[in-house]
Scaffold this motif. Structure first.
Motif, mmCIF file in Angstrom:
data_model
loop_
_atom_site.group_PDB
_atom_site.id
_atom_site.type_symbol
_atom_site.label_atom_id
_atom_site.label_comp_id
_atom_site.label_asym_id
_atom_site.label_seq_id
_atom_site.Cartn_x
_atom_site.Cartn_y
_atom_site.Cartn_z
ATOM 1 N N GLY A 197 0.807 -1.214 0.000
ATOM 2 C CA GLY A 197 0.000 0.000 0.000
ATOM 3 C C GLY A 197 0.840 1.263 0.000
ATOM 4 O O GLY A 197 0.430 2.288 0.577
ATOM 5 N N TYR A 198 1.999 1.233 -0.643
ATOM 6 C CA TYR A 198 2.926 2.378 -0.618
ATOM 7 C C TYR A 198 2.398 3.531 -1.472
ATOM 8 O O TYR A 198 1.898 3.327 -2.581
ATOM 9 C CB TYR A 198 4.300 1.931 -1.128
ATOM 10 N N LYS A 199 2.504 4.756 -0.930
ATOM 11 C CA LYS A 199 2.131 5.972 -1.649
ATOM 12 C C LYS A 199 3.366 6.853 -1.782
ATOM 13 O O LYS A 199 3.993 7.201 -0.777
ATOM 14 C CB LYS A 199 1.016 6.717 -0.893
ATOM 15 N N MET A 200 3.689 7.234 -3.011
ATOM 16 C CA MET A 200 4.943 7.924 -3.270
ATOM 17 C C MET A 200 4.970 9.323 -2.660
ATOM 18 O O MET A 200 5.980 9.745 -2.093
ATOM 19 C CB MET A 200 5.208 8.016 -4.777
ATOM 20 N N LEU A 201 3.886 10.059 -2.762
ATOM 21 C CA LEU A 201 3.888 11.448 -2.318
ATOM 22 C C LEU A 201 4.003 11.560 -0.804
ATOM 23 O O LEU A 201 4.769 12.375 -0.280
ATOM 24 C CB LEU A 201 2.625 12.159 -2.810
ATOM 25 N N SER A 202 3.265 10.740 -0.092
ATOM 26 C CA SER A 202 3.282 10.812 1.374
ATOM 27 C C SER A 202 4.262 9.838 2.016
ATOM 28 O O SER A 202 4.494 9.904 3.229
ATOM 29 C CB SER A 202 1.876 10.531 1.919
ATOM 30 N N LYS A 203 4.811 8.916 1.196
ATOM 31 C CA LYS A 203 5.746 7.889 1.697
ATOM 32 C C LYS A 203 5.080 6.957 2.711
ATOM 33 O O LYS A 203 5.762 6.292 3.486
ATOM 34 C CB LYS A 203 6.991 8.530 2.347
ATOM 35 N N GLU A 204 3.766 6.900 2.707
ATOM 36 C CA GLU A 204 3.054 6.055 3.663
ATOM 37 C C GLU A 204 2.847 4.659 3.092
ATOM 38 O O GLU A 204 2.720 4.474 1.874
ATOM 39 C CB GLU A 204 1.691 6.671 4.002
ATOM 40 N N PHE A 205 2.798 3.667 3.973
ATOM 41 C CA PHE A 205 2.492 2.285 3.571
ATOM 42 C C PHE A 205 1.910 1.565 4.779
ATOM 43 O O PHE A 205 2.072 1.994 5.935
ATOM 44 C CB PHE A 205 3.748 1.576 3.054
ATOM 45 N N THR A 206 1.210 0.494 4.526
ATOM 46 C CA THR A 206 0.521 -0.217 5.602
ATOM 47 C C THR A 206 1.467 -1.098 6.413
ATOM 48 O O THR A 206 1.483 -1.040 7.640
ATOM 49 C CB THR A 206 -0.619 -1.065 5.022
ATOM 50 N N GLN A 207 2.259 -1.896 5.723
ATOM 51 C CA GLN A 207 3.157 -2.809 6.420
ATOM 52 C C GLN A 207 4.192 -3.370 5.445
ATOM 53 O O GLN A 207 4.058 -3.233 4.232
ATOM 54 C CB GLN A 207 2.371 -3.980 7.033
ATOM 55 N N TYR A 208 5.235 -3.985 6.016
ATOM 56 C CA TYR A 208 6.214 -4.712 5.212
ATOM 57 C C TYR A 208 5.720 -6.142 5.010
ATOM 58 O O TYR A 208 5.181 -6.767 5.933
ATOM 59 C CB TYR A 208 7.576 -4.740 5.908
ATOM 60 N N GLY A 209 5.919 -6.660 3.811
ATOM 61 C CA GLY A 209 5.500 -8.032 3.533
ATOM 62 C C GLY A 209 5.699 -8.377 2.069
ATOM 63 O O GLY A 209 6.287 -7.613 1.292
ATOM 64 N N PHE A 210 5.193 -9.546 1.689
ATOM 65 C CA PHE A 210 5.333 -10.034 0.316
ATOM 66 C C PHE A 210 4.042 -9.859 -0.486
ATOM 67 O O PHE A 210 3.859 -10.521 -1.510
ATOM 68 C CB PHE A 210 5.728 -11.516 0.331
ATOM 69 N N GLY A 211 3.184 -8.973 -0.024
ATOM 70 C CA GLY A 211 1.904 -8.764 -0.698
ATOM 71 C C GLY A 211 2.050 -8.291 -2.133
ATOM 72 O O GLY A 211 1.283 -8.716 -3.009
ATOM 73 N N ASN A 212 3.028 -7.392 -2.389
ATOM 74 C CA ASN A 212 3.230 -6.900 -3.751
ATOM 75 C C ASN A 212 3.646 -8.030 -4.689
ATOM 76 O O ASN A 212 3.180 -8.105 -5.835
ATOM 77 C CB ASN A 212 4.286 -5.798 -3.760
ATOM 78 N N TYR A 213 4.515 -8.897 -4.220
ATOM 79 C CA TYR A 213 4.971 -10.019 -5.038
ATOM 80 C C TYR A 213 3.830 -10.997 -5.300
ATOM 81 O O TYR A 213 3.675 -11.509 -6.425
ATOM 82 C CB TYR A 213 6.135 -10.738 -4.349
ATOM 83 N N GLN A 214 3.025 -11.264 -4.282
ATOM 84 C CA GLN A 214 1.894 -12.166 -4.467
ATOM 85 C C GLN A 214 0.879 -11.601 -5.452
ATOM 86 O O GLN A 214 0.310 -12.344 -6.268
ATOM 87 C CB GLN A 214 1.219 -12.416 -3.112
ATOM 88 N N ALA A 215 0.695 -10.283 -5.416
ATOM 89 C CA ALA A 215 -0.291 -9.645 -6.302
ATOM 90 C C ALA A 215 0.133 -9.728 -7.763
ATOM 91 O O ALA A 215 -0.684 -10.054 -8.632
ATOM 92 C CB ALA A 215 -0.492 -8.189 -5.887
ATOM 93 N N ILE A 216 1.394 -9.449 -8.044
ATOM 94 C CA ILE A 216 1.806 -9.455 -9.457
ATOM 95 C C ILE A 216 1.958 -10.875 -9.999
ATOM 96 O O ILE A 216 1.724 -11.115 -11.195
ATOM 97 C CB ILE A 216 3.115 -8.661 -9.665
ATOM 98 N N ILE A 217 2.338 -11.829 -9.162
ATOM 99 C CA ILE A 217 2.445 -13.221 -9.622
ATOM 100 C C ILE A 217 1.073 -13.765 -9.997
ATOM 101 O O ILE A 217 0.940 -14.592 -10.914
ATOM 102 C CB ILE A 217 3.118 -14.093 -8.538
ATOM 103 N N GLN A 218 0.028 -13.274 -9.327
ATOM 104 C CA GLN A 218 -1.336 -13.705 -9.641
ATOM 105 C C GLN A 218 -1.953 -12.890 -10.781
ATOM 106 O O GLN A 218 -3.060 -13.212 -11.235
ATOM 107 C CB GLN A 218 -2.209 -13.587 -8.387
#
Length: 313
Positions: A60-81
């Protein structure tokens, strides 16, 4: 006598200090000259790679505010699917393993031709190397017209053999073929230059001795030229594989900024570009970039390992 010894000792200490100072100066002087280069590498290469690596784990990373929900492998799981990621991976693999070997084989043939002392050889070399100094986008637009269904050069030559015209850029069955043909042509100039330089570094005495012994041209090529050219071919394969894995500029002008007419021609870099600049999914784009980096790194290491075990002569 004591005064003399003291003077000798002071002189020896002075010489030692001077020697250490010169050694330090010798070490520091090249570092001072290389400092701008190292700063450029750190700022524009190492920092972006490290930054992308960390962003790929921020969900859930946002470039302008540099905010994100947590560290994890969610981004990798999303693109692999994501099916478009799998399509881009498949298209990139087909492109790399088709364009690189074919362009290398064709380049070896033309490099041998250009290495001979022929009339107007400089004119031939200029003709082959001219695409290197031409804008990729401009060349891509020229190729777009060559693929034109009604007026294109390719369909004109097909008509000479009574073959029906092909809708190269609008038919999903042929769009990848069109990109591969253009890619092979675009890699020829750089590859020919490298192979030609490798041929010119081969000692002609080897070939002369083989001719005296009665060796045929085929044996000279397979037993002398090709083994001595192996390091250059290995370099060409590695450089072109890395470059072909980043195919984007060839795709963009051919299909007017779209990944094929039916959106079936996604490549890895185009997929990353769309995630980053169009959909603003920075975490997903970073994860896809890291996966591409690891795949290219793995194949590069494999090629280097094969080269080490490949006896050149």
């Amino acid at each position: 006598m004591i005064e003399q010894k003291k003077q000798n000792l002071d002189k020896e200490q002075y010489l030692q200090r001077e020697s250490r100072r010169q050694k330090i100066q010798t070490l520091l002087e090249p570092l001072i000259y290389l400092t701008p280069f190292f700063l450029g590498i750190i700022i524009f290469t190492l920092f972006p790679i490290i930054n992308v690596f960390f962003i790929s784990f921020r969900e859930g990373y946002k470039m302008l505010s540099k905010e994100f929900t947590q560290y994890g492998f969610g981004n990798y799981q999303a693109i692999i699917q994501d099916r478009y990621f799998l399509i881009s991976l498949k298209n990139t693999a087909i492109y790399v393993f088709t364009v690189v070997p074919i362009s290398t084989l064709i380049s070896i043939f033309f490099a041998i031709f250009l290495n001979k002392k022929l009339k107007l050889s400089s004119l031939y070399q200029t003709a082959f190397f001219l695409p290197m100094v031409t804008s990729t986008v401009a060349v891509g637009l020229a190729w777009k017209w060559m693929y034109n269904y009604d007026y294109g050069v390719f369909n004109y030559f097909l008509s000479l053999f009574k073959i029906a015209p092909i809708n190269w850029l609008n038919d999903p069955n042929y769009s990848l073929h069109a990109l591969i043909i253009y890619g092979i042509w675009s890699y020829l100039p750089f590859t020919i230059i490298l192979v030609l330089s490798g041929l010119q570094n081969i000692n002609p005495l080897y070939i002369t001795a083989a001719k005296i012994d009665g060796a045929s041209k085929l044996k000279i090529f397979t037993r002398i030229t090709l083994p001595l050219l192996a390091p250059t071919i290995g370099l060409v394969l590695i450089v072109n594989m890395i470059s072909a894995s980043k195919v984007f500029t060839e795709l963009f002008p051919l299909f007017s900024g779209k990944p094929g007419a039916a959106y079936n021609l996604y490549t890895m870099v185009y997929y990353i570009y769309e995630l980053f600049y169009v959909k603003w999914r920075l975490g997903h784009a970073s994860a896809a970039a890291i996966i591409l980096f690891l795949i290219v790194l793995a194949f590069t290491m494999l090629q280097l390992l094969i080269q080490r075990k490949w006896k050149h002569y």
